[in-house]
Scaffold this motif. Sequence first.
Motif, PDB file in Angstrom:
ATOM      1  N   ILE A 291      62.732  63.905  33.444  1.00 26.08           N
ATOM      2  CA  ILE A 291      63.525  63.318  33.157  1.00 26.08           C
ATOM      3  C   ILE A 291      63.209  62.399  31.514  1.00 26.08           C
ATOM      4  CG2 ILE A 291      64.184  61.441  33.214  1.00 26.08           C
ATOM      5  CD1 ILE A 291      65.812  61.985  35.781  1.00 26.08           C
ATOM      6  N   THR A 292      63.234  62.269  30.913  1.00 22.78           N
ATOM      7  CA  THR A 292      62.529  61.226  30.000  1.00 22.78           C
ATOM      8  C   THR A 292      63.241  60.444  29.211  1.00 22.78           C
ATOM      9  OG1 THR A 292      63.933  62.372  27.493  1.00 22.78           O
ATOM     10  CG2 THR A 292      61.329  63.081  28.738  1.00 22.78           C
ATOM     11  N   ALA A 293      62.713  58.898  29.030  1.00 20.63           N
ATOM     12  CA  ALA A 293      63.218  57.620  27.888  1.00 20.63           C
ATOM     13  C   ALA A 293      62.983  58.161  26.669  1.00 20.63           C
ATOM     14  CB  ALA A 293      61.818  56.721  28.972  1.00 20.63           C
ATOM     15  N   ASP A 294      64.425  58.153  26.086  1.00 22.70           N
ATOM     16  CA  ASP A 294      63.280  58.551  24.326  1.00 22.70           C
ATOM     17  C   ASP A 294      64.826  57.760  23.533  1.00 22.70           C
ATOM     18  OD1 ASP A 294      63.526  59.449  22.145  1.00 22.70           O
ATOM     19  OD2 ASP A 294      63.570  61.690  22.518  1.00 22.70           O
ATOM     20  N   ALA A 295      63.884  56.763  23.189  1.00 21.37           N
ATOM     21  CA  ALA A 295      64.530  55.517  22.231  1.00 21.37           C
ATOM     22  C   ALA A 295      65.645  56.828  20.900  1.00 21.37           C
ATOM     23  CB  ALA A 295      64.272  54.372  22.268  1.00 21.37           C
ATOM     24  N   THR A 296      65.041  57.788  20.603  1.00 20.37           N
ATOM     25  CA  THR A 296      64.554  58.499  18.713  1.00 20.37           C
ATOM     26  C   THR A 296      66.030  58.922  19.465  1.00 20.37           C
ATOM     27  OG1 THR A 296      63.172  60.075  19.175  1.00 20.37           O
ATOM     28  CG2 THR A 296      62.621  58.238  19.013  1.00 20.37           C
ATOM     29  N   LEU A 297      66.482  59.981  20.096  1.00 19.03           N
ATOM     30  CA  LEU A 297      67.708  60.694  19.986  1.00 19.03           C
ATOM     31  C   LEU A 297      68.622  60.399  19.223  1.00 19.03           C
ATOM     32  CD1 LEU A 297      67.999  60.969  23.944  1.00 19.03           C
ATOM     33  CD2 LEU A 297      66.873  62.595  22.243  1.00 19.03           C
ATOM     34  N   PRO A 298      68.628  60.800  18.192  1.00 20.91           N
ATOM     35  CA  PRO A 298      70.330  60.889  17.377  1.00 20.91           C
ATOM     36  C   PRO A 298      71.747  60.078  17.978  1.00 20.91           C
ATOM     37  CG  PRO A 298      69.066  61.890  16.361  1.00 20.91           C
ATOM     38  CD  PRO A 298      68.162  62.307  17.866  1.00 20.91           C
ATOM     39  N   GLY A 299      72.287  59.353  17.798  1.00 21.99           N
ATOM     40  CA  GLY A 299      73.331  59.021  17.774  1.00 21.99           C
ATOM     41  C   GLY A 299      73.394  58.063  19.590  1.00 21.99           C
ATOM     42  N   ALA A 300      72.412  58.030  20.325  1.00 18.94           N
ATOM     43  CA  ALA A 300      72.434  57.834  21.622  1.00 18.94           C
ATOM     44  C   ALA A 300      72.669  56.692  21.763  1.00 18.94           C
ATOM     45  CB  ALA A 300      71.060  58.722  22.727  1.00 18.94           C
ATOM     46  N   HIS A 314      59.353  55.824  21.198  1.00 20.28           N
ATOM     47  CA  HIS A 314      58.904  57.107  20.997  1.00 20.28           C
ATOM     48  C   HIS A 314      59.406  57.198  22.526  1.00 20.28           C
ATOM     49  CE1 HIS A 314      56.324  53.655  23.017  1.00 20.28           C
ATOM     50  NE2 HIS A 314      56.400  54.961  24.062  1.00 20.28           N
ATOM     51  N   PRO A 315      59.314  58.737  22.556  1.00 24.92           N
ATOM     52  CA  PRO A 315      59.900  59.385  23.441  1.00 24.92           C
ATOM     53  C   PRO A 315      58.516  59.120  25.169  1.00 24.92           C
ATOM     54  CG  PRO A 315      59.251  60.912  22.372  1.00 24.92           C
ATOM     55  CD  PRO A 315      59.176  59.747  21.561  1.00 24.92           C
ATOM     56  N   VAL A 316      59.360  58.697  26.449  1.00 23.24           N
ATOM     57  CA  VAL A 316      58.405  58.547  27.330  1.00 23.24           C
ATOM     58  C   VAL A 316      58.720  59.881  28.758  1.00 23.24           C
ATOM     59  CG1 VAL A 316      57.374  57.160  29.080  1.00 23.24           C
ATOM     60  CG2 VAL A 316      58.001  56.382  26.875  1.00 23.24           C
ATOM     61  N   ASP A 317      57.950  60.337  29.359  1.00 17.49           N
ATOM     62  CA  ASP A 317      58.015  60.842  30.311  1.00 17.49           C
ATOM     63  C   ASP A 317      58.639  60.157  32.043  1.00 17.49           C
ATOM     64  OD1 ASP A 317      58.438  63.384  28.694  1.00 17.49           O
ATOM     65  OD2 ASP A 317      56.141  64.128  29.241  1.00 17.49           O
ATOM     66  N   PRO A 341      52.501  50.423  26.197  1.00 17.98           N
ATOM     67  CA  PRO A 341      53.415  50.281  26.062  1.00 17.98           C
ATOM     68  C   PRO A 341      54.875  51.019  26.301  1.00 17.98           C
ATOM     69  CG  PRO A 341      52.041  49.556  24.449  1.00 17.98           C
ATOM     70  CD  PRO A 341      51.209  50.594  25.372  1.00 17.98           C
ATOM     71  N   GLY A 342      55.890  50.905  26.691  1.00 11.62           N
ATOM     72  CA  GLY A 342      56.864  51.652  26.636  1.00 11.62           C
ATOM     73  C   GLY A 342      57.563  51.586  25.462  1.00 11.62           C
ATOM     74  N   GLY A 343      57.912  50.555  24.662  1.00 11.51           N
ATOM     75  CA  GLY A 343      58.816  50.532  23.857  1.00 11.51           C
ATOM     76  C   GLY A 343      60.040  50.315  24.680  1.00 11.51           C
ATOM     77  N   ALA A 344      60.812  49.622  25.631  1.00 12.42           N
ATOM     78  CA  ALA A 344      61.681  49.464  26.608  1.00 12.42           C
ATOM     79  C   ALA A 344      62.162  48.091  26.575  1.00 12.42           C
ATOM     80  CB  ALA A 344      61.655  50.248  27.792  1.00 12.42           C
ATOM     81  N   VAL A 345      61.878  47.257  25.396  1.00 12.38           N
ATOM     82  CA  VAL A 345      62.665  45.979  26.290  1.00 12.38           C
ATOM     83  C   VAL A 345      63.181  45.703  24.762  1.00 12.38           C
ATOM     84  CG1 VAL A 345      61.744  43.688  25.347  1.00 12.38           C
ATOM     85  CG2 VAL A 345      60.424  44.785  26.884  1.00 12.38           C
ATOM     86  N   MET A 358      67.061  50.120  30.252  1.00 13.25           N
ATOM     87  CA  MET A 358      66.501  51.483  29.916  1.00 13.25           C
ATOM     88  C   MET A 358      67.185  51.660  27.984  1.00 13.25           C
ATOM     89  SD  MET A 358      68.818  53.222  32.505  1.00 13.25           S
ATOM     90  CE  MET A 358      69.105  52.130  34.442  1.00 13.25           C
ATOM     91  N   THR A 359      66.579  52.785  27.527  1.00 14.19           N
ATOM     92  CA  THR A 359      66.576  53.710  26.568  1.00 14.19           C
ATOM     93  C   THR A 359      67.707  54.864  27.051  1.00 14.19           C
ATOM     94  OG1 THR A 359      64.831  55.129  26.470  1.00 14.19           O
ATOM     95  CG2 THR A 359      64.580  52.337  25.529  1.00 14.19           C
ATOM     96  N   ASN A 360      67.486  55.578  26.655  1.00 16.75           N
ATOM     97  CA  ASN A 360      68.233  56.526  26.326  1.00 16.75           C
ATOM     98  C   ASN A 360      67.387  57.492  27.646  1.00 16.75           C
ATOM     99  OD1 ASN A 360      69.989  56.107  24.334  1.00 16.75           O
ATOM    100  ND2 ASN A 360      68.475  56.733  23.047  1.00 16.75           N
ATOM    101  N   VAL A 361      67.769  57.299  28.288  1.00 17.81           N
ATOM    102  CA  VAL A 361      66.827  57.999  30.164  1.00 17.81           C
ATOM    103  C   VAL A 361      67.676  59.384  31.079  1.00 17.81           C
ATOM    104  CG1 VAL A 361      66.407  57.418  32.247  1.00 17.81           C
ATOM    105  CG2 VAL A 361      66.097  55.962  30.636  1.00 17.81           C
ATOM    106  N   GLY A 362      67.888  60.094  30.467  1.00 17.01           N
ATOM    107  CA  GLY A 362      68.312  61.089  31.128  1.00 17.01           C
ATOM    108  C   GLY A 362      67.264  62.593  31.251  1.00 17.01           C
ATOM    109  N   LEU A 363      68.035  63.652  32.060  1.00 14.43           N
ATOM    110  CA  LEU A 363      67.159  64.541  32.446  1.00 14.43           C
ATOM    111  C   LEU A 363      67.498  66.312  31.072  1.00 14.43           C
ATOM    112  CD1 LEU A 363      69.499  65.729  35.527  1.00 14.43           C
ATOM    113  CD2 LEU A 363      66.919  66.102  35.673  1.00 14.43           C
ATOM    114  N   LEU A 364      66.151  66.219  31.630  1.00 16.58           N
ATOM    115  CA  LEU A 364      66.430  67.638  30.012  1.00 16.58           C
ATOM    116  C   LEU A 364      67.729  68.635  30.793  1.00 16.58           C
ATOM    117  CD1 LEU A 364      62.590  67.908  29.271  1.00 16.58           C
ATOM    118  CD2 LEU A 364      64.029  66.960  27.894  1.00 16.58           C
TER     119      LEU A 364
END
Lengths: 479, 454
Positions: A291-300, A314-317, A341-345, A358-364
């Motif tokens: 699972i990643t938290a990735d605020a860079t996913l286009p359109g999410a 940035h993506p965070v594992d 810092p996770g950049g999730a504020v 949460m940013t975009n938290v999900g499964l690969l």
Amino acid sequence: MDDLAVAAVEAALVAGARYADARAMDSRAEVVAARNGVLDAVHRDERTGVGVRALIGSSWGFAAVPDASPAAARAAGERAAAIARASTLVAGPALKLAPVPPAAGRWASECLEDPWSVPLDEKVALLEGVTQVMRDHGATTAEATTRVWETRKWFASSEGARIEQHIRECGGGMSATVVGDGETQRRSYPGIRGQYGTRGWELVREIDLPANAARIADEARALLAAPACPSLEATDLILGGEQMALQIHESVGHAVELDRILGWEAAYAGTSWLDLAELGRLRFGSPLMTITADATLPGALGSFGYDDEGTPAHPVDIVREGVWVGVLSGRDSAAIAGLEPGGAVRADGFNRIPMVRMTNVGLLPGEHTLDEMIAATDDGILMDTNRSWSIDDKRLNFQFGCEIGWEIKGGKRGRLLRNPTYTGISPRFWGSMDMLGNRDEWRIWGTPNCGKGQPGQIGHTGHPAAPARFRGMRVGVRG
Amino acid sequence: MSAPSAPGAASGAAVVARVLALVHDRAAGAEAEVVVRSGTSALTRFANSFIHQNVAEDISHVALRVALDGHVAATSLDGTADDDALARLVGAAFDAAAVSPVDDSWPGVTPPVDVPAVDHWDEATAAVTPDDRARGVAAFVAAAGGLVTAGALSTDAIHTVFANTAGLAAEGRVTLAALDAIARTATSDGVARSSAVAFADIDTRAAGERAAGKARAAADPTDLEPGRYEVVIEPSCVANVVGFLLGYGFGGRAVEEGRSFVRLGEPQLDASLTIRDDVTHVRMAGLGFDPEGTPRLPLDLVRDGVPRAILHDRRTAAKAGTASTGNAMLGANPWGAVPASLVIEPGALSPEALVRDMERGILVSDFWYTRVLDPRTLVVTGLTRNGAWLVEDGRIVRPVRNLRFTQSYVEAIAPGRIRGIGTDQSLLADEDAGSFLVPSLRLGSWNFTGGAKG
């Protein structure tokens, strides 16, 4: 508007803050809703104002003003500092914010078709049309909604950050409810909350509500006559992608919020079963679980260029091959935990304090198709589309209900089951995952209604998810 | 410190008048209703026994709904209510209405009517400072006797001005102070809550002692076998049950669409149960009118176990051929009318007596994360939180770990199921979620379906 944020920060510094940041925001939103073939509501709102955060010693203060004048911004800065000074009466341990290089930048979400350029009568016709189709197919109550948000924000910090962002979000959904003898059944599309993203109106066109209206009404009626999900202490459970998004949100996303882990939400949203001492070695789930938290996913829906502390997306594992390796964090919480810092504020508007979200938290994705999972299951149940969700204050024990279920016998999808529910304990549940949907099954779901904080804030989050199979699950819990 | 810059009642009235004038200029025959909310909302939050979030906001909210020849639309504004912004607000409403189809169920705006004199306001609370709240937090922390503490102490002071094109005008104001906080041992949490119109009525020191006492009493809990147990549920649990009951069952829209369990006039609930919606109660918080300007008069919803009335806004009332009960919500919502100021009068039994009368059961402080599985049967799942205790032969014998339940709320308070009503009527008020003035209840059966650890 950039000047307003700067003025608020400067005023907070003059009033004694050792650090300050501010967001000047200009936002607007639209809701269009239809019910049973006729328009139910058109509501538009706009919000403009400044929110400023001040730090004195280790104590924060926040003040917001619905006023886009320099004088009001300066007053808000002074007020934030005064509130921070009051906080020092019950001060915490020393605080040094985790370092983030001050950014100067601009970011805008991608938007192919501006939702505001779509004529309102077209939106109304779409929603009236699909609700009428659902009514014609037997829905007692047919509802459909589209939502549009547009936010422009200007961030400034006393460290020199200057950031401008323009974020457009939209989406929609619909549901058919039928009333039977003593109970109701509902089917929704694309999911219980619809589907949303940081995209333009093209998202609404892609989900194609008209093509699915008759089907969900028919399914809702069929559910009334279906047998109830059996009560079983242990069976194989396959969850569809939409329900997996909810499962990830509730039992992983909230559990890895660092503010919860540190106890900052103890009296309200709750804490977490996770202990920082076990970060990097705790087994959260099976090896299929990454699972990643990735605020860079286009359109999410949880995407942005910078969070509301100015940290670049940035993506965070979070979980790597079943092992818990990361958290969602901000500059103060990360510093206390000794993490990057996770950049999730983020904050829900100018008038709310930024907090861990949460940013975009999900499964690969995994390797299987849904059909392969069903074929590999001799005796089990397939459930999809969330209907109810309840989880304890440590994010450990959950009980979720779905709108629809199917019996699986001998590797084939069988009869419909109504009122399917399942319950479990998070690490045992995730540990039992033995099949996971592949890239073709994988989709990013948007959740536009994540509640957290006092005063309450509504967050927009994204959840990459795919169908998955879990072994030995308890299903069919009843009242 | 700078004074709040939000407008008060006087400037709110000016904004309302300006909006109605702009509406008239745009279309003299249009109907319109305007609500202006202004004031200050502040909240001091603490965790790990220190203040970690401390916020204040000025509020300036203008909501407009217009109807022109049956075409209806709504807009709202949070921001400076200057001429440009108000012109945009009015223009956006008419633009949206112009493309909306004729709304056959539009009930029209509320005609002029007397609004009850309700003034849940305390001047001193409107002037509370961040320092005042911080001192309140400090007292809670100190009274917890070394336990870790967390919670929130808030104050709100809001003016509301309403007017419509039919000539109805109303003004109201509300102050509300609320403490919701816990003390924590390594294995337990204990909670204390207090809400009041006046900040001075919130005794944070006493609350800290109460929370710490409950936390210590809940320490080192052990598992309890799931199953059906008699329960005593404290006021916050009762507010949860009543909120779901009224929200899902008594709303005009749910009744109209066949999603409600309610059958007016039939003894569906326990005969000891009477529920009123009553903003005029001396201990209640709230306004004397709703966002449509309808007066909020005291209303018996359940009398002696018999449902007597349905909650309506103007739209659902018109469809049902009755009058609005003053339960409209502000802004777009799919729910229709909602309960706002629910009262269950206290009974004759102290909380201790409720427990003393139980042969074998569970005392529950809080419910948590309750969600409806089916809106018609009102089967709800959720968990206990902030302390649960096993009671045997009228005595608390041990704290138990949190339990999950799956229970029909209608069945829980069906005829014969309420075995006692407490004297401990408490106000649980929230700016967003409405207000509940309710006591503890002893119920004959509650279905616990699992432990929080599985």
